[in-house]
Scaffold this motif. Structure first.
Motif, short mmCIF file in Angstrom:
data_model
loop_
_atom_site.label_atom_id
_atom_site.label_comp_id
_atom_site.label_asym_id
_atom_site.label_seq_id
_atom_site.Cartn_x
_atom_site.Cartn_y
_atom_site.Cartn_z
N UNK A 1 67.68 16.04 65.78
CA UNK A 1 68.42 14.73 66.56
C UNK A 1 69.35 13.99 65.00
N UNK A 2 67.68 13.60 63.98
CA UNK A 2 68.24 12.54 63.24
C UNK A 2 69.26 13.08 62.10
N UNK A 3 69.03 14.62 62.41
CA UNK A 3 70.50 14.83 61.58
C UNK A 3 72.02 14.19 62.49
N UNK A 4 72.46 14.03 63.53
CA UNK A 4 72.65 13.90 64.20
C UNK A 4 73.56 12.38 63.74
N UNK A 5 72.40 11.64 64.15
CA UNK A 5 72.67 10.47 63.82
C UNK A 5 73.14 9.77 61.96
N UNK A 6 72.45 10.59 61.71
CA UNK A 6 72.70 10.63 60.79
C UNK A 6 74.39 10.59 60.45
N UNK A 7 74.68 11.49 60.90
CA UNK A 7 76.13 12.05 60.53
C UNK A 7 77.22 11.05 61.01
N UNK A 8 76.70 10.32 62.45
CA UNK A 8 77.81 8.96 62.75
C UNK A 8 77.83 7.67 61.99
N UNK A 9 76.26 7.49 61.73
CA UNK A 9 76.25 6.76 60.88
C UNK A 9 76.98 6.62 59.41
N UNK A 10 76.22 7.75 58.37
CA UNK A 10 77.86 8.13 57.53
C UNK A 10 78.59 8.12 58.20
N UNK A 11 79.38 8.53 58.36
CA UNK A 11 80.95 8.27 59.33
C UNK A 11 81.60 6.97 59.37
N UNK A 12 80.15 5.71 60.03
CA UNK A 12 81.18 4.19 59.22
C UNK A 12 80.71 4.12 58.84
N UNK A 13 79.27 3.84 57.99
CA UNK A 13 79.22 2.93 56.79
C UNK A 13 80.24 3.61 55.69
N UNK A 14 80.91 4.81 55.96
CA UNK A 14 81.52 5.32 54.62
C UNK A 14 82.97 5.16 54.96
N UNK A 15 83.45 4.59 55.93
CA UNK A 15 84.98 4.13 55.81
C UNK A 15 86.09 3.62 55.26
N UNK A 16 85.17 2.90 54.92
CA UNK A 16 86.19 1.45 53.54
C UNK A 16 85.77 1.66 52.30
N UNK A 17 85.19 2.98 52.37
CA UNK A 17 84.53 2.79 50.45
C UNK A 17 85.47 3.84 49.42
N UNK A 18 85.29 3.92 49.22
CA UNK A 18 86.47 5.08 47.76
C UNK A 18 85.19 6.14 47.96
N UNK A 19 86.21 7.19 47.31
CA UNK A 19 85.23 8.50 47.41
C UNK A 19 84.41 8.87 46.21
N UNK A 20 83.28 9.58 46.81
CA UNK A 20 82.75 9.07 44.96
C UNK A 20 82.74 10.31 44.12
N UNK A 21 82.05 9.90 43.35
CA UNK A 21 82.62 10.70 41.88
C UNK A 21 81.43 12.33 41.94
N UNK A 22 80.36 11.98 42.47
CA UNK A 22 79.82 13.35 42.06
C UNK A 22 78.24 12.70 43.46
N UNK A 23 77.43 14.21 42.93
CA UNK A 23 76.06 14.05 43.25
C UNK A 23 75.58 12.72 43.65
N UNK A 24 75.05 12.27 42.42
CA UNK A 24 74.89 11.49 42.14
C UNK A 24 75.05 9.76 42.36
N UNK A 25 76.08 9.49 42.79
CA UNK A 25 76.36 8.39 43.17
C UNK A 25 76.52 8.47 44.94
N UNK A 26 76.44 10.00 45.67
CA UNK A 26 76.28 9.79 46.81
C UNK A 26 74.65 9.47 47.02
#
Length: 120
Positions: free
Chosen positions: A1-26
């Protein structure tokens, strides 16, 4: 359940952010912005070995603070961290990073989340 919630939250939080450069940035995004939005505070410490393993430490983890009064709850604390492990794993998955997330509690309410990035 946490996995699905995490996917949804990240989708919402990153819609207006620039692309991440690398793994550490993420991982920095997860520790600052994601954690702040979900738990009202940043991760206290982020460590890495620069080989795909990250350790996120929260010294006053919100889900454990109510239980931290008694020592008898220490052995049951890890059950309450499964959802959060799923949150992290789901968020990373949606950002294109496959991972294994485990949690460890040595003294309440502090906990550590270990993120192992799986290279494909």
């Amino acid at each position: 359940m946490g996995f699905r919630v995490g996917q949804g939250l990240i989708e919402r939080f990153t819609k207006d952010t620039a692309r991440f450069k690398d793994e550490l940035d993420i991982m920095k995004f997860i520790c600052k912005d994601f954690w702040t939005t979900v738990f009202k505070k940043q991760i206290d410490n982020l460590r890495t070995n620069h080989q795909g393993i990250y350790v996120l430490q929260d010294n006053k983890f919100r889900l454990l603070t109510q239980m931290s009064a008694g020592k008898q709850y220490l052995e049951h604390a890890s059950k309450y961290l499964a959802f959060t492990c799923g949150l992290i794993r789901g968020g990373l998955s949606n950002l294109g990073i496959k991972s294994i997330v485990t949690a460890e509690v040595s003294s309440m309410p502090a906990c550590k989340f270990q993120v192992m990035i799986q290279k494909s």
